[in-house]
Design a protein around this motif. Structure first.
Motif: not given
Length: 447
Positions: A60-71, A87-96
C-alpha cells in the motif's frame, strides 16, 4: 499543490543516493528495502528525516507512487515490480533519475568484463588532464548523491545491464561497450539475444555529435550491431586488424587515429595494466581521451602509472616461490578465462560459488593447458566437478576461504600460481565478492 511521491526500492548506495536527490528536488520520498538496511545508510535516512521501512515491502505504501526508482539488484520477476507494472507506475533506475538534474556530460562504460578497470582508467586520465570529473554508477559513490551535492562537468559512469534495463530517456555523450559474453543469463530468460539487447541500450538516444566506442573483435557485439540503429559516431578498437577512426594494435604498438592530425602511438610495454584484456581496456579509455582532445603526453603518463584495482588480478603475495592472486571480482566464466589467459605458470585454481547458469566449456582448453588442481569454494560444487573431471586430476571441495587457501598451499609447488578466480557469485558463503577477496587475502597472509 500536492507533492509528487517517489518510492525507492532498495536502500544501498544507489537507493539512498536517489533518496537524497529526490528529497532535494522537493519530492515526497519513501524508501523500502526487503532486507535489513546497513547502519550507515540508515543513519543517513534518519538524519535527513526520510521515511523508510526495512525487512518488508508494504504494498500500500509503494503502489501510491508517481514513480519508482529501483535498485539494479531487484529483478523484474519480483512480485512488487510486477504489481507496479500492472498499475503502469513507471519504474526507473537511479542513473535515469539523476541525469534529469544535471547538465554534466556523461561517459558511460558497459560490457560483461573489464568495465571497472576501464572506468577507473578513464577517470584517472580525465582527472590527470585537469577535468572537473566525477566517478559513479556501479562504482564509488552514488551518481544521484553526487548530482545532489557536487558540481562536476563530466561523469565517468560504470553501467551494468541491470541499470540499462531501467533507463529510457538517458543519453550518453560517449558510450563504451567493451564486450558481450554470457553473464547474468538467469535475468534474461537464459537468452543471449536478450542480454545483448540490454547492453545495446547504451546507445539509445545518442545523437550524431556523440560517440560510440566498441570492440570490433567481439562477435556478439558485431551481431547485436546488425539489428541496432546507431546515430552516433562509431569508434571501433581491435587487436586483430587495422581500423579507421578508432584504435588498433600493430606489432607491440597501440595506434589511436580518431583525428588524423593528432595520432597517438604507444607501446604496450608502457602500460601499467598488462595482459591482453587490458590492451582492449586501454584502447577504449584512450579513444575516450582522444575524443576529449586530451594531450598525448597526459594519456601516456596516465596509462603508465595507474594502480590495478582491488580484487581484479590483484597480486597478494609470493610465498615459497608461489604467487597468490586475488581475482574475486571474476564472477562470470569469461572473467576467469581472462585471468587464466594472463597467467603464464601452472595454476591451482580456486573457483565456485553461486552458479548463474554458467557454461564452463570456454574454460576447458585453458584448464587443460594450465590448471593442475581445482579447489572448489562454494556450497554446491557439482557442476564444476562435472565440467572438469576429465581435464584435471585433483578437484577438492572446501567451504571457507581459509580452508581453500590451506589446501591450495599444499597442492602448489615452487613456480606455481594460486589463483582465486571464482567464475561465480559469492552469496553462498560471503557477503559479496569484496568480502570473498578480503577473506582470501587474510588467509594468504596467515600462511
Amino acid at each position: 499543490m500536492e507533492k509528487q511521491r517517489i518510492v525507492i526500492l532498495g536502500a544501498g548506495e544507489s537507493g539512498v543516493g536517489a533518496a537524497i536527490l529526490a528529497q532535494k528536488q522537493g519530492f515526497d520520498v519513501f524508501v523500502s528495502d526487503f532486507g535489513a538496511i546497513a547502519g550507515r545508510y540508515k543513519e543517513t535516512l534518519v538524519e535527513l528525516n526520510i521515511a523508510f521501512e526495512e525487512k518488508q515491502h508494504t504494498v500500500a505504501s509503494i503502489i501510491n507512487a508517481n514513480e519508482v526508482i529501483k535498485s539494479p539488484g531487484i529483478a523484474d520477476s519480483v512480485s512488487i515490480i510486477k504489481e507496479l507494472k500492472k498499475k503502469n507506475i513507471p519504474v526507473i533506475s537511479e542513473i535515469e533519475f539523476a541525469k534529469r538534474y544535471t547538465t554534466a556530460k556523461t561517459i558511460c562504460i558497459t560490457g560483461s568484463n573489464g568495465k571497472t578497470t576501464t572506468t577507473m582508467l578513464t577517470y584517472h586520465i580525465l582527472k590527470k588532464a585537469g577535468l572537473n570529473v566525477g566517478l559513479a554508477g556501479n562504482i564509488g559513490h552514488s551518481f544521484a548523491a553526487q548530482v545532489a551535492t557536487e558540481n562536476f562537468d563530466w561523469y565517468v559512469l560504470e553501467i551494468s545491464s541491470f541499470m540499462l534495463d531501467d533507463m529510457y530517456d538517458f543519453r550518453a555523450d560517449i558510450a563504451v561497450l567493451l564486450n558481450i559474453t554470457p553473464d547474468h543469463l538467469d535475468r534474461y530468460d537464459y537468452k543471449m539475444t536478450n542480454y545483448a539487447a540490454s547492453k545495446m541500450r547504451i546507445v539509445q538516444n545518442q545523437r550524431p555529435e556523440d560517440h560510440f566506442i566498441f570492440c570490433a573483435d567481439d562477435e556478439e557485439t558485431l551481431k547485436a550491431l546488425k539489428s541496432t540503429k546507431v546515430n552516433s559516431q562509431k569508434c571501433p578498437f581491435s587487436i586483430r586488424k587495422k581500423v579507421e577512426g578508432g584504435a588498433y594494435l600493430e606489432g607491440n604498438n597501440i595506434h589511436i587515429n580518431i583525428n588524423p592530425k593528432d595520432h597517438l602511438t604507444m607501446s604496450i610495454s608502457e602500460l601499467a595494466l598488462q595482459g591482453k584484456h587490458n590492451i582492449y581496456n586501454s584502447m577504449a579509455s584512450g579513444i575516450v581521451a582522444k575524443v576529449l582532445e586530451i594531450r598525448n603526453v597526459t594519456i601516456r603518463e596516465s596509462m603508465g602509472d595507474i594502480k590495478n584495482i582491488e580484487h581484479r588480478l590483484e597480486h597478494v603475495a609470493k610465498i615459497s616461490g608461489v604467487d597468490y592472486i586475488n581475482d574475486s571480482k571474476a564472477t562470470n566464466v569469461n572473467s576467469t578465462w581472462y585471468a587464466l589467459e594472463s597467467v603464464n605458470t601452472d595454476v591451482i585454481l580456486i573457483m565456485g560459488g553461486v552458479d548463474k547458469g554458467n557454461d564452463y566449456d570456454m574454460l576447458k582448453d585453458l584448464v587443460k593447458q594450465k590448471v593442475k588442481a581445482i579447489v572448489c569454494l562454494g556450497k554446491n560444487n557439482k557442476r564444476i566437478h562435472e565440467a572438469f573431471e576429465d581435464d584435471v586430476e585433483i578437484i577438492v571441495n572446501t567451504f571457507s576461504a581459509n580452508e581453500a587457501v590451506q589446501v591450495a598451499y599444499h597442492l602448489a609447488t615452487k613456480g606455481n600460481t594460486v589463483l582465486l578466480s571464482p567464475a561465480c557469485a559469492s552469496f553462498d558463503l560471503f557477503k559479496n565478492y569484496e568480502d570473498r577477496g578480503n577473506q582470501f587475502k587474510m588467509a594468504v597472509k596467515e600462511l
